[in-house]
Design a protein around this motif. Structure first.
Motif, PDB file in Angstrom:
ATOM      1  N   PHE A 276      -4.449  60.564 -84.138  1.00 46.19           N
ATOM      2  CA  PHE A 276      -4.651  60.448 -85.591  1.00 46.19           C
ATOM      3  C   PHE A 276      -5.431  59.199 -85.989  1.00 46.19           C
ATOM      4  O   PHE A 276      -5.782  59.022 -87.146  1.00 46.19           O
ATOM      5  CB  PHE A 276      -3.324  60.569 -86.334  1.00 46.19           C
ATOM      6  N   LEU A 277      -5.739  58.361 -85.038  1.00 47.31           N
ATOM      7  CA  LEU A 277      -6.674  57.243 -85.168  1.00 47.31           C
ATOM      8  C   LEU A 277      -6.433  56.254 -86.316  1.00 47.31           C
ATOM      9  O   LEU A 277      -7.277  56.127 -87.216  1.00 47.31           O
ATOM     10  CB  LEU A 277      -8.124  57.761 -85.232  1.00 47.31           C
ATOM     11  N   PRO A 278      -5.320  55.509 -86.252  1.00 47.56           N
ATOM     12  CA  PRO A 278      -5.106  54.454 -87.247  1.00 47.56           C
ATOM     13  C   PRO A 278      -5.931  53.218 -86.902  1.00 47.56           C
ATOM     14  O   PRO A 278      -5.385  52.181 -86.524  1.00 47.56           O
ATOM     15  CB  PRO A 278      -3.598  54.179 -87.135  1.00 47.56           C
ATOM     16  N   ILE A 279      -7.238  53.344 -87.028  1.00 45.76           N
ATOM     17  CA  ILE A 279      -8.114  52.227 -86.673  1.00 45.76           C
ATOM     18  C   ILE A 279      -8.715  51.593 -87.917  1.00 45.76           C
ATOM     19  O   ILE A 279      -9.583  50.734 -87.818  1.00 45.76           O
ATOM     20  CB  ILE A 279      -9.226  52.654 -85.680  1.00 45.76           C
ATOM     21  N   MET A 280      -8.253  52.032 -89.090  1.00 48.74           N
ATOM     22  CA  MET A 280      -8.635  51.376 -90.347  1.00 48.74           C
ATOM     23  C   MET A 280      -7.584  51.756 -91.395  1.00 48.74           C
ATOM     24  O   MET A 280      -6.786  52.652 -91.152  1.00 48.74           O
ATOM     25  CB  MET A 280     -10.023  51.822 -90.784  1.00 48.74           C
TER      26      MET A 280
ATOM     27  N   GLY B 148      -5.348  63.481 -89.716  1.00 51.41           N
ATOM     28  CA  GLY B 148      -5.736  62.216 -89.113  1.00 51.41           C
ATOM     29  C   GLY B 148      -6.288  61.244 -90.142  1.00 51.41           C
ATOM     30  O   GLY B 148      -6.698  61.647 -91.239  1.00 51.41           O
ATOM     31  N   VAL B 149      -6.284  59.978 -89.788  1.00 51.86           N
ATOM     32  CA  VAL B 149      -6.909  58.967 -90.632  1.00 51.86           C
ATOM     33  C   VAL B 149      -8.408  59.248 -90.651  1.00 51.86           C
ATOM     34  O   VAL B 149      -9.004  59.545 -89.611  1.00 51.86           O
ATOM     35  CB  VAL B 149      -6.643  57.551 -90.081  1.00 51.86           C
ATOM     36  N   ALA B 150      -9.023  59.205 -91.832  1.00 52.40           N
ATOM     37  CA  ALA B 150     -10.451  59.507 -91.940  1.00 52.40           C
ATOM     38  C   ALA B 150     -11.176  58.359 -92.618  1.00 52.40           C
ATOM     39  O   ALA B 150     -10.579  57.615 -93.399  1.00 52.40           O
ATOM     40  CB  ALA B 150     -10.654  60.791 -92.733  1.00 52.40           C
ATOM     41  N   PRO B 151     -12.476  58.209 -92.320  1.00 54.42           N
ATOM     42  CA  PRO B 151     -13.241  57.187 -93.035  1.00 54.42           C
ATOM     43  C   PRO B 151     -13.420  57.605 -94.491  1.00 54.42           C
ATOM     44  O   PRO B 151     -13.372  58.791 -94.807  1.00 54.42           O
ATOM     45  CB  PRO B 151     -14.588  57.191 -92.313  1.00 54.42           C
ATOM     46  N   ASP B 152     -13.599  56.631 -95.363  1.00 60.91           N
ATOM     47  CA  ASP B 152     -13.969  56.910 -96.742  1.00 60.91           C
ATOM     48  C   ASP B 152     -15.273  57.717 -96.712  1.00 60.91           C
ATOM     49  O   ASP B 152     -16.260  57.283 -96.123  1.00 60.91           O
ATOM     50  CB  ASP B 152     -14.176  55.564 -97.450  1.00 60.91           C
TER      51      ASP B 152
ATOM     52  N   ILE C   4     -17.684  53.362 -87.598  1.00 65.10           N
ATOM     53  CA  ILE C   4     -16.563  52.885 -86.778  1.00 65.10           C
ATOM     54  C   ILE C   4     -15.923  54.049 -86.011  1.00 65.10           C
ATOM     55  O   ILE C   4     -15.624  53.947 -84.821  1.00 65.10           O
ATOM     56  CB  ILE C   4     -15.507  52.159 -87.655  1.00 65.10           C
ATOM     57  N   PHE C   5     -15.748  55.185 -86.703  1.00 69.95           N
ATOM     58  CA  PHE C   5     -15.174  56.359 -86.032  1.00 69.95           C
ATOM     59  C   PHE C   5     -16.111  56.902 -84.960  1.00 69.95           C
ATOM     60  O   PHE C   5     -15.698  57.287 -83.878  1.00 69.95           O
ATOM     61  CB  PHE C   5     -14.834  57.455 -87.045  1.00 69.95           C
ATOM     62  N   LYS C   6     -17.393  56.935 -85.313  1.00 68.34           N
ATOM     63  CA  LYS C   6     -18.378  57.465 -84.364  1.00 68.34           C
ATOM     64  C   LYS C   6     -18.400  56.583 -83.102  1.00 68.34           C
ATOM     65  O   LYS C   6     -18.393  57.082 -81.987  1.00 68.34           O
ATOM     66  CB  LYS C   6     -19.758  57.503 -85.025  1.00 68.34           C
ATOM     67  N   ASP C   7     -18.381  55.275 -83.306  1.00 62.16           N
ATOM     68  CA  ASP C   7     -18.372  54.351 -82.166  1.00 62.16           C
ATOM     69  C   ASP C   7     -17.113  54.540 -81.328  1.00 62.16           C
ATOM     70  O   ASP C   7     -17.157  54.466 -80.102  1.00 62.16           O
ATOM     71  CB  ASP C   7     -18.452  52.892 -82.641  1.00 62.16           C
ATOM     72  N   TRP C   8     -15.993  54.771 -82.000  1.00 62.40           N
ATOM     73  CA  TRP C   8     -14.749  54.963 -81.256  1.00 62.40           C
ATOM     74  C   TRP C   8     -14.887  56.171 -80.324  1.00 62.40           C
ATOM     75  O   TRP C   8     -14.524  56.113 -79.147  1.00 62.40           O
ATOM     76  CB  TRP C   8     -13.558  55.148 -82.205  1.00 62.40           C
TER      77      TRP C   8
ATOM     78  N   ASP D 222      -4.768  49.432 -86.797  1.00 66.07           N
ATOM     79  CA  ASP D 222      -4.306  49.084 -88.138  1.00 66.07           C
ATOM     80  C   ASP D 222      -2.842  49.544 -88.262  1.00 66.07           C
ATOM     81  O   ASP D 222      -2.572  50.717 -88.503  1.00 66.07           O
ATOM     82  CB  ASP D 222      -5.195  49.765 -89.177  1.00 66.07           C
ATOM     83  N   PHE D 223      -1.933  48.603 -88.046  1.00 63.54           N
ATOM     84  CA  PHE D 223      -0.512  48.974 -88.003  1.00 63.54           C
ATOM     85  C   PHE D 223       0.012  49.535 -89.326  1.00 63.54           C
ATOM     86  O   PHE D 223       0.768  50.506 -89.319  1.00 63.54           O
ATOM     87  CB  PHE D 223       0.334  47.797 -87.495  1.00 63.54           C
ATOM     88  N   PRO D 224      -0.386  48.944 -90.488  1.00 54.80           N
ATOM     89  CA  PRO D 224       0.070  49.568 -91.741  1.00 54.80           C
ATOM     90  C   PRO D 224      -0.416  51.021 -91.881  1.00 54.80           C
ATOM     91  O   PRO D 224       0.293  51.867 -92.426  1.00 54.80           O
ATOM     92  CB  PRO D 224      -0.554  48.673 -92.823  1.00 54.80           C
ATOM     93  N   ALA D 225      -1.615  51.316 -91.354  1.00 57.05           N
ATOM     94  CA  ALA D 225      -2.107  52.700 -91.419  1.00 57.05           C
ATOM     95  C   ALA D 225      -1.224  53.612 -90.577  1.00 57.05           C
ATOM     96  O   ALA D 225      -0.885  54.726 -90.995  1.00 57.05           O
ATOM     97  CB  ALA D 225      -3.557  52.778 -90.938  1.00 57.05           C
ATOM     98  N   ALA D 226      -0.837  53.141 -89.389  1.00 55.97           N
ATOM     99  CA  ALA D 226       0.045  53.939 -88.534  1.00 55.97           C
ATOM    100  C   ALA D 226       1.382  54.183 -89.230  1.00 55.97           C
ATOM    101  O   ALA D 226       1.912  55.299 -89.228  1.00 55.97           O
ATOM    102  CB  ALA D 226       0.261  53.241 -87.191  1.00 55.97           C
TER     103      ALA D 226
END
Ligand code: ZN
Length: 540
Positions: A395-399, A459-463, A472-476, A493-497
């Motif tokens: 689910f990618l909590p990377i932002m 999943g978490v998505a970019p704006d 950022i998602f593409k690079d991931w 991004d722990f708060p996102a998780a």
């Protein structure tokens, strides 16, 4: 985590406020603690059938016991699953093109690779024909094979779909099973796909790197959906022009049409392919893990809300920057950790749920959604009693979580419930913005869908308006997806998780307590599976 006593007391006396400001159960820490264990190097990337995966599963079972959720597998929490693994032996395998009687050798790895998901025939020689997207979609009167002679031939396909076919439908017809049904009917003997560089998650170099890694199929022949298919290969798009020489078309031109989902030409190619494939086969044993939290309503407790995630990953592979362990921290230790957290918190919760919950940790996802295929065919509870599946995969909590992408948003009532829950937490939802990537069929929810069970994944998505976030998602995906660097040393991004876990937890509660079970929307393609009714087999 520590209970926040004061806010709970205050909210309890002001119910209206409790509604508008949902309290928090998670802080991201317990989640990360589970991820750290499951994605540790000593779990060896959790390959299906490996000692590392068994160790990870033992940890999960231990945690489930500690939480007090009950076993619901076949042997305690476990549901054993048998696989056949197939590994290509390249030194005894080869592929060439034949043009005007002349042989043009293909280099395995650089030019093309065998797809061992099918039981490759030892030898194949056949003419090639380019069939565009290679799709047959009766619902849209769309047929790339219509009027073409593909009898005894191998078709060449550009991955993707035309705009006239909606995303979920296009995804469904691109599965290996559906593709083969149409190709077999038309008389073809195999397929060669060319990925469109515009929608490739993993660069070719990394695809080719691990091509000798074994693939797997469920041992039970009842599951073989590509029986009779003799050849399946994937072409390096950078080398694809050799397939189109002499047709007046270039691959770049076809790929550009495909990128925009525009119509593609169909071309009889002036070449044949000749292949030799040597496979080494082995029997592999693994297991799904299933736990339940019984509901409290005398009637509704016989129904289950399923929360699923795959626990397997791809194991140990070719080294990248000196690292051989493909830890799979986001894919999908992250999802398994959410299941553990949600199970523990709901078991502890004083709030009684009407329906029962089922927590399903599946194996073999990376091998082609195999553990979930097995579970949904041989479920440990009645198929009709499963009212919904919420699946979590990478689910990618990377932002920060401002936008949630919901796969299957428009297909069932579940999508509406997910929207309500997310919005109550200030999170927007969006449908799949990139249907070409086929994410709707690329994880375990798809096997629940095929048994008629409304399902979704989020999943978490970019704006959508932020090119920087999209990058950022593409690079991931380019750098970490299915690479050793999807490990514990990446920005999280722990708060996102934590926020994601809150949404999953609230959605589980909502579905568990709703008077109505979720239904497919009247106009969705996937409703057909629910109408086909339940016909699960007796478990072995
Ligand atoms: Zn994966």
């Amino acid at each position: 985590m520590l209970k926040k006593v004061l806010p709970v007391l205050v909210l309890a006396t002001i119910p209206a406020l409790a509604q508008s400001a949902p309290k928090n159960t998670f802080d991201g820490k317990t989640w990360w603690d589970h991820v750290k264990v499951l994605a540790d190097d000593n779990m060896e990337g959790r390959d299906t059938g490996s000692p590392g995966l068994r160790k990870a599963e033992a940890y999960v079972v231990d945690q489930l016991k500690k939480s007090g959720v009950q076993p619901a597998g076949k042997h305690g929490y476990y549901q054993p699953v048998k696989f056949e693994s197939r590994q290509i032996i390249e030194k005894d395998s080869s592929a060439v093109l034949i043009r005007d009687g002349k042989v043009e050798p293909l280099t395995l790895g650089d030019d093309i690779i065998f797809n061992t998901r099918i039981d490759l025939a030892p030898e194949v020689e056949a003419p090639l024909v380019f069939v565009g997207y290679g799709l047959t979609v009766p619902e849209r009167n769309y047929d790339d094979l219509a009027g073409l002679d593909v009898k005894g031939k191998v078709v060449v396909i550009l991955s993707g779909s035309p705009a006239e076919v909606p995303g979920p439908l296009a995804s469904h017809y691109q599965t290996a099973a559906e593709r083969w049904k149409a190709l077999r009917t038309a008389g073809a003997i195999g397929a060669i796909s060319i990925p469109n560089p515009a929608s490739m998650d993993v660069p070719w170099a990394r695809i080719a790197l691990n091509r000798a890694h074994p693939s797997m199929e469920l041992s039970d022949p009842a599951f073989d959906e590509t029986a009779g298919e003799k050849l399946s290969m994937t072409v390096n798009p950078a080398k694809a022009d050799m397939f189109f020489a002499g047709t007046g078309h270039t691959f770049a031109e076809l790929a550009a049409l495909g990128k925009d989902r525009r119509p593609l030409p169909h071309l009889s190619l002036p070449i044949s392919i000749r292949t030799k494939a040597k496979l080494e086969k082995r029997t592999i044993e693994s297991a799904n893990i299933i736990a339940t939290l019984p509901g409290s309503d005398p009637v509704l407790k016989n129904e289950y809300v399923v929360l699923s995630a795959h626990i397997d990953h791809v194991g140990i592979g070719e080294p990248i920057n000196g690292d051989r362990i493909y830890n799979g921290a986001m894919d999908n230790a992250s999802g398994s950790a959410v299941l553990l957290d949600v199970a523990a918190s709901l078991k502890k919760s004083p709030e009684k749920l009407k329906r029962s919950l089922l927590f399903v940790f599946v194996t073999g996802e990376e091998k082609g959604l195999l553990g979930s295929k097995y579970f949904t065919q041989y479920p440990t509870v009645d198929t009709r009693s499963m009212v919904a599946d919420i699946n979590i995969d990478m689910f990618l909590p990377i932002m920060p979580l401002k936008t949630l992408v919901v796969f299957g948003l428009a297909e069932s009532d579940l999508g509406d419930l997910a929207r309500d829950v997310a919005q109550s937490r200030g999170v927007q939802v969006e449908p799949d913005p990139e249907p070409q990537r086929n994410l709707f069929i690329r994880s375990d929810q798809y096997n629940f869908i095929r048994r008629g069970i409304p399902a979704l994944a989020m999943g978490v998505a970019p704006d959508p308006n932020s090119p920087e976030q999209k990058q950022i998602f593409k690079d991931w995906l380019t750098n970490r997806y299915h690479a050793p660097s999807d490990d514990l040393a990446q920005p999280i991004d722990f708060p996102a998780a934590a926020q994601y876990e809150e949404i999953i937890r609230s959605l589980m509660i909502k579905v568990a307590n709703d008077a109505q079970r979720p239904e497919w929307k009247p106009d969705t393609f996937f409703r057909r599976y629910a109408q086909a009714g339940s016909n699960e087999k007796k478990g072995p």
